[in-house]
Motif scaffolding. Structure first.
Motif, PDB file in Angstrom:
ATOM      1  N   ALA A  25     -10.194  47.110 -99.509  1.00 29.77           N
ATOM      2  CA  ALA A  25     -11.470  47.237-100.204  1.00 29.77           C
ATOM      3  C   ALA A  25     -12.115  48.567 -99.847  1.00 29.77           C
ATOM      4  O   ALA A  25     -12.284  48.900 -98.677  1.00 29.77           O
ATOM      5  N   ARG A  26     -12.417  49.356-100.857  1.00 29.41           N
ATOM      6  CA  ARG A  26     -13.047  50.650-100.634  1.00 29.41           C
ATOM      7  C   ARG A  26     -14.550  50.461-100.653  1.00 29.41           C
ATOM      8  O   ARG A  26     -15.083  49.809-101.549  1.00 29.41           O
ATOM      9  N   GLN A  27     -15.239  51.049 -99.674  1.00 28.65           N
ATOM     10  CA  GLN A  27     -16.695  50.926 -99.608  1.00 28.65           C
ATOM     11  C   GLN A  27     -17.334  52.044-100.411  1.00 28.65           C
ATOM     12  O   GLN A  27     -16.767  53.125-100.574  1.00 28.65           O
ATOM     13  N   ARG A  28     -18.503  51.767-100.874  1.00 25.70           N
ATOM     14  CA  ARG A  28     -19.246  52.786-101.612  1.00 25.70           C
ATOM     15  C   ARG A  28     -19.839  53.764-100.611  1.00 25.70           C
ATOM     16  O   ARG A  28     -20.060  53.448 -99.449  1.00 25.70           O
ATOM     17  N   LEU A  29     -20.122  54.968-101.066  1.00 22.37           N
ATOM     18  CA  LEU A  29     -20.618  56.011-100.169  1.00 22.37           C
ATOM     19  C   LEU A  29     -22.022  55.732 -99.656  1.00 22.37           C
ATOM     20  O   LEU A  29     -22.378  56.114 -98.548  1.00 22.37           O
ATOM     21  N   GLU A  30     -22.866  55.043-100.468  1.00 26.97           N
ATOM     22  CA  GLU A  30     -24.240  54.778-100.012  1.00 26.97           C
ATOM     23  C   GLU A  30     -24.326  53.594 -99.059  1.00 26.97           C
ATOM     24  O   GLU A  30     -25.362  53.326 -98.481  1.00 26.97           O
ATOM     25  N   THR A  31     -23.232  52.846 -98.900  1.00 25.72           N
ATOM     26  CA  THR A  31     -23.211  51.714 -97.980  1.00 25.72           C
ATOM     27  C   THR A  31     -22.860  52.215 -96.590  1.00 25.72           C
ATOM     28  O   THR A  31     -21.833  52.871 -96.415  1.00 25.72           O
ATOM     29  N   PRO A  32     -23.693  51.933 -95.601  1.00 25.66           N
ATOM     30  CA  PRO A  32     -23.373  52.410 -94.247  1.00 25.66           C
ATOM     31  C   PRO A  32     -22.150  51.691 -93.692  1.00 25.66           C
ATOM     32  O   PRO A  32     -21.895  50.531 -93.989  1.00 25.66           O
ATOM     33  N   VAL A  33     -21.401  52.419 -92.908  1.00 25.86           N
ATOM     34  CA  VAL A  33     -20.217  51.868 -92.274  1.00 25.86           C
ATOM     35  C   VAL A  33     -20.659  51.029 -91.091  1.00 25.86           C
ATOM     36  O   VAL A  33     -21.571  51.404 -90.357  1.00 25.86           O
ATOM     37  N   GLU A  34     -20.018  49.869 -90.943  1.00 25.22           N
ATOM     38  CA  GLU A  34     -20.366  49.021 -89.803  1.00 25.22           C
ATOM     39  C   GLU A  34     -19.970  49.714 -88.516  1.00 25.22           C
ATOM     40  O   GLU A  34     -19.007  50.462 -88.462  1.00 25.22           O
ATOM     41  N   SER A  35     -20.718  49.393 -87.501  1.00 25.16           N
ATOM     42  CA  SER A  35     -20.443  49.971 -86.195  1.00 25.16           C
ATOM     43  C   SER A  35     -19.130  49.432 -85.663  1.00 25.16           C
ATOM     44  O   SER A  35     -18.750  48.292 -85.905  1.00 25.16           O
ATOM     45  N   ARG A  36     -18.442  50.272 -84.922  1.00 25.28           N
ATOM     46  CA  ARG A  36     -17.179  49.834 -84.311  1.00 25.28           C
ATOM     47  C   ARG A  36     -17.444  48.874 -83.161  1.00 25.28           C
ATOM     48  O   ARG A  36     -16.640  48.014 -82.870  1.00 25.28           O
TER      49      ARG A  36
END
Length: 187
Positions: free
Chosen positions: A8-19
């Protein structure tokens, strides 16, 4: 170009979850904060805190070799400030938890009260219906009174038809009776 590249590709405006994600149980935190808040409100805690403060001040005033916090006791004030900074939110968490329990208990009480009211109204209607039904049913006393009246009427009728047998009964003599057929007159 497709939207899916290797999953699943995330959208650019959606923040990436923290590792680094911390999983914590909110209920466990609430229970532990409630235990701490209960402990902070006991006389045992006040006694322990008073003893610690007295020992702290005594060691810093009288034991010259151990003076780690001289007279204005800035370190002691810092410890109290830190304690207050953690105690207040813990007490508020415990209080919110208690409010939630009270709200649930109040809802259960309201539900129970409504059910009790409905049951009471149902029983009142049933009792009224029974009273109406009993008013239309012959009771034991009513039947006894009616039978007494019928017995009195039969005795009067028997006395009116047979005045001689009534006189004999009243005089105390035994009567020998023979069967009487209808239409046959007494001799």
């Amino acid at each position: 170009m497709s939207d899916k590249v290797g999953g699943a590709r995330q959208r650019l405006e959606t923040p990436v979850e923290s590792r680094f994600r911390i999983d914590w149980d909110a209920e466990a935190l609430a229970r532990s904060s409630e235990r701490v808040a209960r402990f902070l409100g006991t006389g045992r805690y006040l006694a322990i805190q008073t003893i610690v403060v007295v020992v702290w001040i005594a060691l810093n005033v009288f034991v010259i070799a151990l003076r780690w916090d001289p007279y204005p006791f800035i370190l002691l004030n810092l410890a109290f400030s830190t304690q207050a900074a953690y105690a207040a939110p813990l007490i508020l968490l415990a209080q919110n938890r208690q409010d939630n329990r009270d709200r649930v208990s109040l809802e259960e009480d309201r539900t129970r009260a409504a059910q009790t009211k409905a049951d009471t109204e149902f029983l009142a209607r049933e009792l009224a219906a029974l009273r109406i039904a009993v008013g239309e049913v012959a009771t034991r006393d009513y039947l006894r009174r009616e039978l007494e009246e019928i017995k009195d009427m039969l005795e009067r009728l028997d006395g009116a038809e047979n005045p001689t047998s009534q006189r004999k009964k009243n005089s105390g003599r035994k009567q020998t009776s023979s069967p009487v057929s209808p239409g046959v007159a007494d001799d």
